[in-house]
Design a protein around this motif. Structure first.
Motif, mmCIF file in Angstrom:
data_model
loop_
_atom_site.group_PDB
_atom_site.id
_atom_site.type_symbol
_atom_site.label_atom_id
_atom_site.label_comp_id
_atom_site.label_asym_id
_atom_site.label_seq_id
_atom_site.Cartn_x
_atom_site.Cartn_y
_atom_site.Cartn_z
ATOM 1 N N PRO A 116 0.807 -1.226 0.000
ATOM 2 C CA PRO A 116 0.000 0.000 0.000
ATOM 3 C C PRO A 116 0.838 1.272 0.000
ATOM 4 N N VAL A 117 1.996 1.232 0.633
ATOM 5 C CA VAL A 117 2.849 2.417 0.683
ATOM 6 C C VAL A 117 3.498 2.654 -0.677
ATOM 7 N N TYR A 118 4.022 1.595 -1.267
ATOM 8 C CA TYR A 118 4.642 1.755 -2.580
ATOM 9 C C TYR A 118 3.617 2.072 -3.670
ATOM 10 N N ARG A 119 2.382 1.688 -3.469
ATOM 11 C CA ARG A 119 1.348 2.053 -4.436
ATOM 12 C C ARG A 119 1.208 3.574 -4.488
ATOM 13 N N THR A 120 1.110 4.179 -3.318
ATOM 14 C CA THR A 120 1.011 5.636 -3.284
ATOM 15 C C THR A 120 2.273 6.285 -3.850
ATOM 16 N N ILE A 121 3.429 5.726 -3.534
ATOM 17 C CA ILE A 121 4.680 6.251 -4.093
ATOM 18 C C ILE A 121 4.640 6.207 -5.616
ATOM 19 N N TYR A 149 1.613 21.452 -8.049
ATOM 20 C CA TYR A 149 1.202 20.046 -8.104
ATOM 21 C C TYR A 149 2.398 19.119 -7.867
ATOM 22 N N LEU A 150 3.527 19.439 -8.467
ATOM 23 C CA LEU A 150 4.713 18.605 -8.287
ATOM 24 C C LEU A 150 5.173 18.625 -6.836
ATOM 25 N N ALA A 151 5.022 19.763 -6.166
ATOM 26 C CA ALA A 151 5.400 19.857 -4.754
ATOM 27 C C ALA A 151 4.571 18.915 -3.898
ATOM 28 N N GLU A 152 3.277 18.829 -4.189
ATOM 29 C CA GLU A 152 2.423 17.906 -3.430
ATOM 30 C C GLU A 152 2.893 16.465 -3.619
ATOM 31 N N ALA A 153 3.184 16.104 -4.852
ATOM 32 C CA ALA A 153 3.611 14.722 -5.133
ATOM 33 C C ALA A 153 4.951 14.417 -4.463
ATOM 34 N N LYS A 154 5.882 15.360 -4.493
ATOM 35 C CA LYS A 154 7.188 15.132 -3.872
ATOM 36 C C LYS A 154 7.053 14.981 -2.356
ATOM 37 N N ALA A 155 6.251 15.838 -1.750
ATOM 38 C CA ALA A 155 6.104 15.779 -0.295
ATOM 39 C C ALA A 155 5.397 14.509 0.146
ATOM 40 N N LEU A 156 4.361 14.103 -0.598
ATOM 41 C CA LEU A 156 3.655 12.873 -0.237
ATOM 42 C C LEU A 156 4.565 11.667 -0.427
ATOM 43 N N ARG A 157 5.348 11.661 -1.494
ATOM 44 C CA ARG A 157 6.326 10.589 -1.680
ATOM 45 C C ARG A 157 7.324 10.564 -0.528
ATOM 46 N N ALA A 158 7.791 11.719 -0.104
ATOM 47 C CA ALA A 158 8.736 11.800 1.008
ATOM 48 C C ALA A 158 8.127 11.232 2.285
ATOM 49 N N LEU A 159 6.870 11.565 2.545
ATOM 50 C CA LEU A 159 6.207 11.051 3.746
ATOM 51 C C LEU A 159 6.109 9.536 3.706
ATOM 52 N N MET A 160 5.767 8.985 2.558
ATOM 53 C CA MET A 160 5.663 7.533 2.439
ATOM 54 C C MET A 160 7.025 6.867 2.656
ATOM 55 N N TYR A 161 8.069 7.428 2.096
ATOM 56 C CA TYR A 161 9.401 6.854 2.304
ATOM 57 C C TYR A 161 9.852 7.002 3.760
ATOM 58 N N PHE A 162 9.395 8.041 4.428
ATOM 59 C CA PHE A 162 9.752 8.207 5.837
ATOM 60 C C PHE A 162 9.134 7.106 6.680
ATOM 61 N N TYR A 163 7.900 6.735 6.377
ATOM 62 C CA TYR A 163 7.298 5.589 7.067
ATOM 63 C C TYR A 163 8.097 4.312 6.790
#
Length: 502
Positions: A116-121, A149-163
């Motif tokens: 589920p985490v990599y799906r969002t990534i 829009y790119l900032a949102e995607a980068k930040a959400l990706r960062a959050l997922m990788y932090f988990y």
């Protein structure tokens, strides 16, 4: 009007979820289609399509309609709480959950399936790969809108990788999307230091372009603003023991004066938890009547999987029956004291249990109190104990914390102040998926100087006849991270199992 705006945003998210997941044809996380399910030659032509795909990234946080994986919020709850000391098993606890709670996790346990985490990534990667090309097609798309829009995607990706990095240590770092069979590659693990470096890079780039507001409260709490980026930065810097930068990131949120602690009142629980999107909220997974979460069945039914551990009311919150005082966050908020029911996600208010079809309380990723306590923790490590305690007591005073939980730490003692903050975080973020990460951050600091705390925690968790074995396992620092799920090891020959589980 505010409620209408909230549900309008949620409606868009839920409607898009079906589009997001409809074309995810294969379970393997490296074989996920773009968030829109449409290949590049047929899509990525207008700014509206970029917007839809970004909203699709958020929709992926709410779960997989196909039901092939655990909902992400449930998974984050399990990752953040099962190995800690605030849960107790109940009638419905599964064998896999017992394994994790008893420090016996094995690679075949589906709780360690990171799909589920990599799906969002992958959805974020898809936006980052294809959205920039739209500016050459849609002349109404400005660089500023695209960068937002790119900032949102980068930040959400960062959050997922932090988990991921906090849960598994070294993990595959995949920064390109998988949109067709030709894109499938076997990605090896990257050292956790490299993953953290990429997280900070994504956040730094996102900070410059993320919006301060989307124009309404629900979107500001359900999408990533610049303040969300700063909060994630603070969390990452704290994990990396870069305390000066953690303080700076927290100050950006505090000095914005955009948030505050919701005052104690009869409606406090309803405002902060049941309704969500309060003034103190920074980022939440926004469930709704159209998209329920899975917490009702976890906590409220007769065969509930978990209840609160006895120590939650006895030790963590305590009580003052003589003066009829209670911590605002205790009975009727985090827990129902009479039976240990985990109340935060199933209470309609402080007294009434919600019905089955009303299970749409949000998943709280960050609240303003998190920023205050992260700043306090960083200040404590910088030997600024007096300043640190001011922020801790601001959180405690709002919650009417009891005198019995005030350790009166010596401001000059880094150890006393830090431990006090850790205990306060347990009260403030009870069952919000933070406890294990807070404990691990505390334990690993300064080359695991506080490993004894983890030894005591394990003694409170596991059956008495297993304590010594579990404590011996915890002395191996590699045991603090999950094994890689066996399916990933079998299908990706470049992956190597985490050392403790070989």
């Amino acid at each position: 009007m505010q409620k209408m705006l909230k549900h309008n945003f949620l409606y868009k998210v839920i409607c898009l979820a079906a589009v997001v997941f409809a074309f995810s044809s294969c379970k393997k996380w490296t074989d996920l289609k773009p968030a829109d399910g449409i290949i590049r030659e047929d899509y990525w032509k207008t700014k509206e399509q970029i917007h839809a795909s970004v909203i699709g990234c958020y929709a992926s946080l709410l779960g997989d309609p196909a039901g092939s994986d655990k909902p992400l919020a449930e998974l984050l709850f399990l990752w953040g709480e099962l190995r800690a000391d605030m849960l107790a098993p109940s009638l419905g606890t599964t064998n896999e959950e017992f394994e994790v709670m008893n420090v016996n996790t094995v690679p075949s346990n589906t709780i360690v399936d990171w799909s589920p985490v990599y799906r969002t990534i992958n959805f974020c990667n898809t936006v980052l790969d294809f959205a920039p090309g739209v500016i050459n097609i849609d002349k109404t798309l400005t660089p500023e809108i695209l960068d937002s829009y790119l900032a949102e995607a980068k930040a959400l990706r960062a959050l997922m990788y932090f988990y991921l990095v906090r849960s598994f240590g070294d993990v595959p770092l995949k920064l390109k999307s998988t949109s067709s069979d030709a894109d499938i590659v076997s990605v090896p693990k990257s050292p956790k230091e490299d993953v953290l470096k990429q997280i900070l890079k994504d956040l730094s780039e996102a900070e410059a372009d993320a919006p301060l507001s989307f124009g309404n409260q629900a979107a500001d709490k359900g999408r990533i603003t610049r303040y969300t980026v700063n909060t994630i930065q603070a969390d990452v810097y704290l994990w990396m023991e870069n305390y000066e930068e953690a303080v700076k990131a927290c100050d950006k949120v505090i000095n914005s004066r955009h948030f505050g602690l919701t005052g104690a009142s009869a409606a406090w629980f309803t405002n902060v938890y049941r309704n969500g999107n309060s003034n103190e909220s920074i980022f939440e997974f926004q469930f709704s009547p159209q998209k329920l979460n899975s917490f009702y069945n976890m906590f409220a039914v007769g065969s509930r999987r978990f209840i609160a551990a006895n120590r939650v009311m006895d030790i963590v919150f305590t009580s003052d029956l003589a003066n009829e005082l209670t911590d605002l966050r205790a009975d009727g908020a985090s827990v129902r004291a009479e039976d240990g029911l985990i109340w935060k996600y199933v209470g309609k208010n402080t007294l009434d249990l919600m019905a089955t079809g009303e299970s749409y309380t949000h998943w709280f990723v960050y609240r303003y109190s998190d920023v205050l306590l992260m700043k306090a923790e960083a200040l404590a490590q910088l030997d600024r104990g007096d300043e640190a305690l001011q922020w801790v007591y601001a959180v405690r005073d709002r919650a009417h914390a009891l005198a019995g939980t005030d350790n009166n730490p010596d401001p000059g003692s880094k150890r006393e102040v830090t431990l006090f903050i850790l205990e306060e975080r347990a009260r403030e973020f009870m069952f919000e998926g933070k406890r294990w990460y807070d404990v691990l951050r505390y334990v690993k600091r300064n080359n695991y100087e506080n490993i004894d705390y983890l030894q005591e925690l394990v003694a409170n968790m596991v059956p008495a006849n297993s304590v010594r074995i579990a404590q011996a396992k915890m002395l191996d620092h590699n045991s603090h991270y999950f094994p890689i799920y066996e399916y990933e090891i079998q299908t990706n020959k470049n992956l190597i199992q985490n050392p403790f589980y070989k």
